[in-house]
Scaffold this active site. Structure first.
Site, PDB file in Angstrom:
ATOM      1  N   HIS A 142       0.839  -1.187   0.000  1.00  0.00           N
ATOM      2  CA  HIS A 142       0.000   0.000   0.000  1.00  0.00           C
ATOM      3  C   HIS A 142       0.871   1.232   0.000  1.00  0.00           C
ATOM      4  O   HIS A 142       1.909   1.253   0.654  1.00  0.00           O
ATOM      5  CB  HIS A 142      -0.916   0.007   1.230  1.00  0.00           C
ATOM      6  CG  HIS A 142      -2.099   0.892   1.048  1.00  0.00           C
ATOM      7  ND1 HIS A 142      -2.061   2.232   1.313  1.00  0.00           N
ATOM      8  CD2 HIS A 142      -3.345   0.620   0.585  1.00  0.00           C
ATOM      9  CE1 HIS A 142      -3.243   2.745   1.024  1.00  0.00           C
ATOM     10  NE2 HIS A 142      -4.038   1.799   0.588  1.00  0.00           N
ATOM     11  N   ASP A 192      -8.122  -5.305  -0.494  1.00  0.00           N
ATOM     12  CA  ASP A 192      -8.564  -6.149  -1.609  1.00  0.00           C
ATOM     13  C   ASP A 192      -8.283  -7.629  -1.370  1.00  0.00           C
ATOM     14  O   ASP A 192      -8.941  -8.489  -1.948  1.00  0.00           O
ATOM     15  CB  ASP A 192      -7.883  -5.708  -2.907  1.00  0.00           C
ATOM     16  CG  ASP A 192      -8.298  -4.306  -3.295  1.00  0.00           C
ATOM     17  OD1 ASP A 192      -9.500  -4.030  -3.222  1.00  0.00           O
ATOM     18  OD2 ASP A 192      -7.433  -3.499  -3.657  1.00  0.00           O
TER      19      ASP A 192
HETATM   20  N1  COA Z   1       4.163  -7.605  -4.706  1.00  0.00           N
HETATM   21  C1  COA Z   1       5.517  -7.678  -4.785  1.00  0.00           C
HETATM   22  N2  COA Z   1       6.316  -6.657  -4.453  1.00  0.00           N
HETATM   23  C2  COA Z   1       5.748  -5.528  -4.017  1.00  0.00           C
HETATM   24  C3  COA Z   1       4.360  -5.380  -3.902  1.00  0.00           C
HETATM   25  C4  COA Z   1       3.558  -6.484  -4.264  1.00  0.00           C
HETATM   26  N3  COA Z   1       2.231  -6.425  -4.200  1.00  0.00           N
HETATM   27  N4  COA Z   1       4.069  -4.149  -3.449  1.00  0.00           N
HETATM   28  C5  COA Z   1       5.248  -3.539  -3.282  1.00  0.00           C
HETATM   29  N5  COA Z   1       6.249  -4.354  -3.636  1.00  0.00           N
HETATM   30  C6  COA Z   1       7.667  -4.031  -3.602  1.00  0.00           C
HETATM   31  C7  COA Z   1       8.018  -3.182  -4.794  1.00  0.00           C
HETATM   32  O1  COA Z   1       8.364  -3.985  -5.914  1.00  0.00           O
HETATM   33  C8  COA Z   1       9.180  -2.378  -4.269  1.00  0.00           C
HETATM   34  O2  COA Z   1      10.324  -3.201  -4.294  1.00  0.00           O
HETATM   35  P1  COA Z   1      11.738  -2.574  -4.714  1.00  0.00           P
HETATM   36  O3  COA Z   1      12.011  -1.540  -3.671  1.00  0.00           O
HETATM   37  O4  COA Z   1      12.649  -3.758  -4.664  1.00  0.00           O
HETATM   38  O5  COA Z   1      11.546  -2.007  -6.074  1.00  0.00           O
HETATM   39  C9  COA Z   1       8.803  -2.155  -2.812  1.00  0.00           C
HETATM   40  O6  COA Z   1       7.917  -3.208  -2.467  1.00  0.00           O
HETATM   41  C10 COA Z   1       8.136  -0.816  -2.546  1.00  0.00           C
HETATM   42  O7  COA Z   1       6.964  -0.740  -3.320  1.00  0.00           O
HETATM   43  P2  COA Z   1       6.545   0.512  -4.199  1.00  0.00           P
HETATM   44  O8  COA Z   1       6.213   0.070  -5.584  1.00  0.00           O
HETATM   45  O9  COA Z   1       7.530   1.615  -4.047  1.00  0.00           O
HETATM   46  O10 COA Z   1       5.255   0.976  -3.475  1.00  0.00           O
HETATM   47  P3  COA Z   1       4.198   1.988  -4.076  1.00  0.00           P
HETATM   48  O11 COA Z   1       3.764   2.853  -2.960  1.00  0.00           O
HETATM   49  O12 COA Z   1       4.662   2.685  -5.295  1.00  0.00           O
HETATM   50  O13 COA Z   1       3.046   1.004  -4.558  1.00  0.00           O
HETATM   51  C11 COA Z   1       1.145  -0.333  -4.593  1.00  0.00           C
HETATM   52  C12 COA Z   1       1.969   0.679  -3.781  1.00  0.00           C
HETATM   53  C13 COA Z   1      -0.185  -0.560  -3.903  1.00  0.00           C
HETATM   54  C14 COA Z   1       0.874   0.253  -5.979  1.00  0.00           C
HETATM   55  C15 COA Z   1       1.952  -1.636  -4.704  1.00  0.00           C
HETATM   56  O14 COA Z   1       2.160  -2.160  -3.417  1.00  0.00           O
HETATM   57  C16 COA Z   1       1.274  -2.652  -5.598  1.00  0.00           C
HETATM   58  O15 COA Z   1       1.423  -2.603  -6.825  1.00  0.00           O
HETATM   59  N6  COA Z   1       0.488  -3.618  -5.002  1.00  0.00           N
HETATM   60  C17 COA Z   1      -0.205  -4.601  -5.775  1.00  0.00           C
HETATM   61  C18 COA Z   1      -1.509  -4.021  -6.313  1.00  0.00           C
HETATM   62  C19 COA Z   1      -2.540  -3.820  -5.227  1.00  0.00           C
HETATM   63  O16 COA Z   1      -2.804  -4.695  -4.425  1.00  0.00           O
HETATM   64  N7  COA Z   1      -3.175  -2.641  -5.260  1.00  0.00           N
HETATM   65  C20 COA Z   1      -4.230  -2.290  -4.330  1.00  0.00           C
HETATM   66  C21 COA Z   1      -3.799  -1.163  -3.476  1.00  0.00           C
HETATM   67  S1  COA Z   1      -5.003  -0.838  -2.228  1.00  0.00           S
END
Ligand code: COA
Length: 370
Positions: free
Chosen positions: A259, A310
């Site tokens: 998140h 979710d």
């Molecule tokens: N699966 C695998 N790795 C994940 C992850 C997931 N669901 N969520 C975060 N990570 C990892 C990222 O790859 C990143 O790794 P890195 O530092 O090695 O590159 C690290 O955790 C930090 O994540 P980041 O992408 O910077 O977080 P964000 O704030 O940009 O993204 C989300 C937040 C929600 C977009 C992201 O967690 C995600 O894509 N989740 C899956 C989709 C989801 O469930 N969305 C609903 C949100 S309520």
């Protein structure tokens, strides 16, 4: 200009009185009430009133609000025909977005942005949204549209319009809880989209149409669908660990985890998980919660990333019998309340949202005559 906040991470772009996310104490409040408290002690109609009006309703206010919601549930025959004629393979998020845009064409107050008109339109949108989603659900299944039943509460009526019957009290309560938990979440992508659209003094229906487009994405609302597909693909608990390990190895995202704001767990997850387990117990399905547990434990151990709302909501809707491509439209049925509250708040104290960008393209050049 060098200080670029990509993804607007950490940027506070405005004030709000609608909700507060406090990741440090794992808390989410709507108008000052903790969501857990609202889930246990209120029905969704009360929560919707709270979000739109800033206070919980007294008995009379609730009755009037419920009445307004009920008398606005019907959709026009034109809209029903449009829903019947959408391309058969269109995604329900896209058809719902188009239906809301069309509803704007029919709404007599579409261009009236007075607080009173926007409040009336918010109730109309909330009331008709569940009718639109249920009608699309039936049509996609090749079934006839079922009209709303005004003797029923909001959640019972949604089940009635989708399935022609109402499930047990426990199942309705689990759905009601999911509606409360999905209703509002401060400046997330879709809500921010709705505020950006309103900030140009556009209209509420346009803002909601844009918000739906934003919610569709798998990094936002679309994740509840993706979670159900993932759990289906995993199939059984003994395959869940390897599934995650292989995804991690391929550096793929695992849906329903992580998140932007909560780095140490989503405050809504424990409550939704409780209702997920109650629903699974009701349907005598022991495998789904087992799969979820292994997925969750493995993600925690391997990546130290916790689930978001979710993750328990997707399989709960699956157990209830909803088709997976309707999970995100169901999210809209609830989130419409938060979006409308934010649009009204934006109009109350509007400033055009217009950030800057740092240009990194071609340097200044001249059109050549050759
Ligand atoms: N699966 C695998 N790795 C994940 C992850 C997931 N669901 N969520 C975060 N990570 C990892 C990222 O790859 C990143 O790794 P890195 O530092 O090695 O590159 C690290 O955790 C930090 O994540 P980041 O992408 O910077 O977080 P964000 O704030 O940009 O993204 C989300 C937040 C929600 C977009 C992201 O967690 C995600 O894509 N989740 C899956 C989709 C989801 O469930 N969305 C609903 C949100 S309520």
């Amino acid at each position: 200009m060098s200080d670029i906040k990509k993804g607007l991470i950490g940027v506070i772009s405005d004030e709000t009185k609608v909700s507060e996310v406090m990741p440090e104490i794992n808390s989410l409040t709507y108008r000052g009430y903790a969501v857990q408290d609202l889930c246990e002690n209120c029905k969704f109609e009360e929560v919707a009133y709270l979000i739109l009006n800033n206070d919980l309703p007294n008995k009379k206010q609730l009755k009037d609000f419920e009445n307004q919601e009920k008398i606005n549930r019907s959709i026009s025959n034109n809209l029903k025909n449009i829903i019947r004629n959408y391309p058969k393979n269109a995604h329900p998020m896209d058809t719902t977005r188009t239906s809301v845009s069309y509803m704007g064409l029919e709404d007599p107050e579409v261009n009236n942005n007075s607080p009173e008109a926007n409040y009336r339109k918010s109730i109309r949108l909330m009331a008709k949204m569940s009718t639109i989603v249920a009608a699309s659900f039936r049509v996609k299944r090749g079934e006839n549209i079922i009209d709303p039943n005004n003797d029923l509460g909001f959640c019972e009526n949604f089940f009635h319009m989708c399935f022609g019957k109402i499930p047990s009290k426990e199942v309705v309560k689990a759905f009601d809880a999911s509606m409360t938990l999905y209703a509002e979440h401060s400046f997330n992508a879709s809500t921010f989209t709705s505020r950006v659209i309103s900030s140009s003094l556009s209209d509420l229906h346009g803002a909601i149409t844009g918000a739906i487009a934003s919610l569709k994405g798998p990094l936002h609302g679309g994740a509840n669908e993706a979670v159900a597909h993932m759990i289906k693909e995993v199939g059984s608990a003994d395959k869940a660990k390897d599934f995650i390990l292989s995804k991690i190895k391929k550096k793929q995202l695992i849906m329903g985890f992580g998140h932007r704001v909560y780095r140490n767990g989503d405050s809504r997850v424990p409550t939704m998980t409780k209702y997920y387990h109650k629903t699974a117990k009701y349907y005598q399905n022991t495998e789904l919660p087992k799969i979820s547990k292994v997925l969750e434990d493995t993600m925690l151990k391997e990546k130290n990333i916790k689930p978001n709302l979710d993750f328990p909501a997707g399989p709960t809707y699956y157990l209830m019998g909803f088709d997976i491509d309707f999970f995100t439209p169901i999210f809209i049925v609830s989130r419409i309340t938060g979006w409308c509250a934010h649009v009204m708040e934006q109009f109350e104290n509007n400033k055009l949202i217009r950030p800057l960008s740092k240009y990194i393209g071609e340097p200044l050049r001249k059109v050549s005559n050759n």
